[in-house]
Write a protein that holds these residues in place. Structure first.
Motif: not given
Ligand code: BEZ
Length: 400
Positions: A356-377
């Motif tokens: 999904r791309g490189m990510f690190t964890f927040s202090k709650a042990n949860h991914p800090i990550q990009d959210i993509y906008l997608r469309e089925v084509q």
């Protein structure tokens, strides 16, 4: 207080109990070894669905996690791996006994699971601050990294809020002002609807009908009749797995496709191809797309296809990343699963080179990550934008 286990066996108890079969190397490592040579395995418990509407999600998570660990020589911190796998059947009441079995009987070091948020909440309650490390490779319930957060609970997936909140502004930008909500009526669906509503209404949108449907049922016709009568600008949904395929096909068969745009988070994930023409044009916000053009994703998709015969999806990614987390965490303590604090710290500080791309964890042990906008084509979820960059779950109630 939960009625599960006291603390795990200490190293001394472990050695005493198994002294006829094992010896402990006195020198550099504190890791138990078998007398016939080789180190004792790291035990990884798995609680995932292999039956029902989420069966594919469970098998993709497990297959990809095993594939990732196999690529690292089938070793964790230099030790072999033993998997103890249980089908969760998405059954929340039975999950207490199943988690107890993995912890007390199988004496696992880790539990990887679940998919279903109801089980995720139960597991987080049972394992919070206990001696077993949990890696949640799907269940998005906000509580898991919110009020139930703990140093021994990690997530390689997403939270309800993280995937749905960015959809509000995205739908408004597309010109949709009046929206109907349709979602499976359990923790994850309700939180998805609430997070979407929060950003959508704050931006000037209006929810014209809130229509939860029973989980995991797939009789949608009466709801579609109401949608047709209400004539909203669009419909925002949460469905996943087999149920999502049925939802999209029925929506098209009801004559609504192309008339009232469908949006979601997971609706088209791993399902677009099977839904065929019924999935075309559906938009979604999610932390992955098979179409991401980075080298890790390109290799991952090819490897997963070769290993399983299936196309990769976000669920496989989350399992793959659970494998990476285990590998990197245990490398950090040279396989010493007894060094729990060091192990948890090593896990918290990893950088995951994810499809999904490189990510690190927040202090709650949860991914800090990009959210993509997608469309089925053309049967795939094409990336048409980034709905939120480096989004961190607010971890409401987390004291970590
Ligand atoms: C959940 O219950 O958290 C969930 C299940 C399937 C897809 C996404 C989330």
């Amino acid at each position: 207080m939960s009625k599960i286990f006291k603390k795990d066996m200490t190293r001394r108890e472990f050695v005493k109990k198994t002294s006829t079969a094992m010896v402990v190397t006195a020198a550099s490592s504190m890791i138990p070894t078998f007398a016939i040579g080789g180190m004792a395995p790291v035990k990884v418990g798995v609680l995932l669905p292999f039956t029902g509407t989420y069966a594919k999600l469970g098998s993709h998570i497990l297959d990809a996690m095993k594939m990732r660990i196999a690529q690292a020589g089938d070793k964790l911190g230099g030790r072999p791996v033993e998997y103890k796998v249980i089908d969760s059947e998405m059954n929340v009441p039975k999950s207490t006994q199943r988690i107890n079995k993995l912890v007390k009987k199988e004496k696992v070091d880790f539990i990887v699971g679940p998919v279903h948020s109801g089980i995720g909440i139960n597991m987080a309650r049972m394992l919070k601050d206990k001696n077993v490390i949990a890696i949640v490779p799907n269940a998005g319930a906000d509580q898991i990294t919110g009020e139930l957060c703990a140093p021994n609970i990690f997530r390689t997936s997403f939270s309800s809020w993280q995937t749905a909140y960015p959809a509000g502004p995205a739908m408004l930008k597309d010109g949709h002002k009046k929206v109907v909500l349709l979602y499976w009526n359990y923790a994850f669906g309700k939180q998805t609807a609430a997070a979407f509503t929060e950003s959508f209404v704050a931006g000037g949108g209006e929810i014209v009908a809130d229509m939860p449907t029973p989980f995991p049922k797939t009789e949608f016709q009466s709801y579609f009749t109401k949608v047709a009568a209400l004539e909203p600008d669009a419909v925002f949904t949460f469905y996943s797995g087999g149920g999502a395929i049925k939802f999209m096909k029925d929506y098209a068969a009801a004559g609504l496709q192309g008339k009232i745009p469908l949006w979601g988070t997971f609706l088209t994930e791993g399902t677009a191809k099977a839904a065929g023409a019924a999935s075309e044009g559906i938009k979604s916000t999610l932390h992955y797309s098979s179409e991401l053009d980075n080298p890790t994703n390109i290799k991952f998709k090819a490897d997963f296809k070769k290993t399983t015969g299936d196309d990769a999806d976000v669920f496989a990614v989350q399992g793959y990343d659970a494998g990476s987390l285990l590998i990197q965490g245990l490398d950090g303590v040279k396989g010493d699963t007894d060094a729990k604090i060091d192990l948890q710290n090593a896990m918290r500080n990893v950088k995951i080179d994810s499809p999904r791309g490189m990510f690190t964890f927040s202090k709650a042990n949860h991914p800090i990550q990009d959210i993509y906008l997608r469309e089925v084509q053309g049967g795939v979820n094409k990336v048409i934008g980034v709905a939120a960059k480096a989004l961190e779950d607010p971890a409401v109630g987390c004291k970590a």
